[in-house]
Design a protein around this motif. Sequence first.
Motif, PDB file in Angstrom:
ATOM      1  N   ASP A 148       0.820  -1.197   0.000  1.00 42.65           N
ATOM      2  CA  ASP A 148       0.000   0.000   0.000  1.00 42.65           C
ATOM      3  C   ASP A 148       0.863   1.260   0.000  1.00 42.65           C
ATOM      4  O   ASP A 148       1.661   1.485   0.916  1.00 42.65           O
ATOM      5  CB  ASP A 148      -0.911  -0.038   1.223  1.00 42.65           C
ATOM      6  N   ARG A 149       0.694   2.095  -1.010  1.00 49.43           N
ATOM      7  CA  ARG A 149       1.490   3.329  -1.144  1.00 49.43           C
ATOM      8  C   ARG A 149       1.267   4.284   0.020  1.00 49.43           C
ATOM      9  O   ARG A 149       2.195   4.940   0.473  1.00 49.43           O
ATOM     10  CB  ARG A 149       1.158   4.039  -2.455  1.00 49.43           C
ATOM     11  N   GLU A 150       0.042   4.384   0.494  1.00 49.25           N
ATOM     12  CA  GLU A 150      -0.257   5.301   1.595  1.00 49.25           C
ATOM     13  C   GLU A 150       0.462   4.873   2.875  1.00 49.25           C
ATOM     14  O   GLU A 150       1.012   5.708   3.586  1.00 49.25           O
ATOM     15  CB  GLU A 150      -1.767   5.387   1.832  1.00 49.25           C
ATOM     16  N   ASN A 151       0.474   3.585   3.165  1.00 47.65           N
ATOM     17  CA  ASN A 151       1.189   3.089   4.351  1.00 47.65           C
ATOM     18  C   ASN A 151       2.690   3.292   4.207  1.00 47.65           C
ATOM     19  O   ASN A 151       3.370   3.649   5.171  1.00 47.65           O
ATOM     20  CB  ASN A 151       0.887   1.610   4.599  1.00 47.65           C
ATOM     21  N   ALA A 152       3.220   3.063   3.007  1.00 49.54           N
ATOM     22  CA  ALA A 152       4.654   3.264   2.766  1.00 49.54           C
ATOM     23  C   ALA A 152       5.017   4.737   2.929  1.00 49.54           C
ATOM     24  O   ALA A 152       6.029   5.068   3.553  1.00 49.54           O
ATOM     25  CB  ALA A 152       5.034   2.770   1.374  1.00 49.54           C
ATOM     26  N   ALA A 153       4.196   5.636   2.391  1.00 51.62           N
ATOM     27  CA  ALA A 153       4.455   7.074   2.516  1.00 51.62           C
ATOM     28  C   ALA A 153       4.383   7.511   3.981  1.00 51.62           C
ATOM     29  O   ALA A 153       5.208   8.309   4.438  1.00 51.62           O
ATOM     30  CB  ALA A 153       3.465   7.863   1.671  1.00 51.62           C
ATOM     31  N   ALA A 154       3.424   6.972   4.723  1.00 56.41           N
ATOM     32  CA  ALA A 154       3.313   7.306   6.145  1.00 56.41           C
ATOM     33  C   ALA A 154       4.539   6.824   6.913  1.00 56.41           C
ATOM     34  O   ALA A 154       5.034   7.522   7.803  1.00 56.41           O
ATOM     35  CB  ALA A 154       2.042   6.689   6.726  1.00 56.41           C
TER      36      ALA A 154
END
Length: 70
Positions: free
Chosen positions: A3-9
């Motif tokens: 998940d890109r959002e989890n990686a960015a977070a």
Amino acid sequence: MEDRENAAAFVRKYISGNYSGVENMHIREMKYDTYTGNWTVHTSFNDINRSYEIALLFKDNKIIFVKEFG
């Protein structure tokens, strides 16, 4: 952790925890390697003293490698 959002977070949390006074954080590029499960992220930001450009390699919320440029 595809998940890109989890990686960015995760990247934001890592940078905020390891650099003081972080401002203007910009994630420039994110790549997920489906074979290894590793994320490669290039980001830039400013802190109190200077500006940074870094690359992070991580998997499952564990940093494998960090490279600062400049």
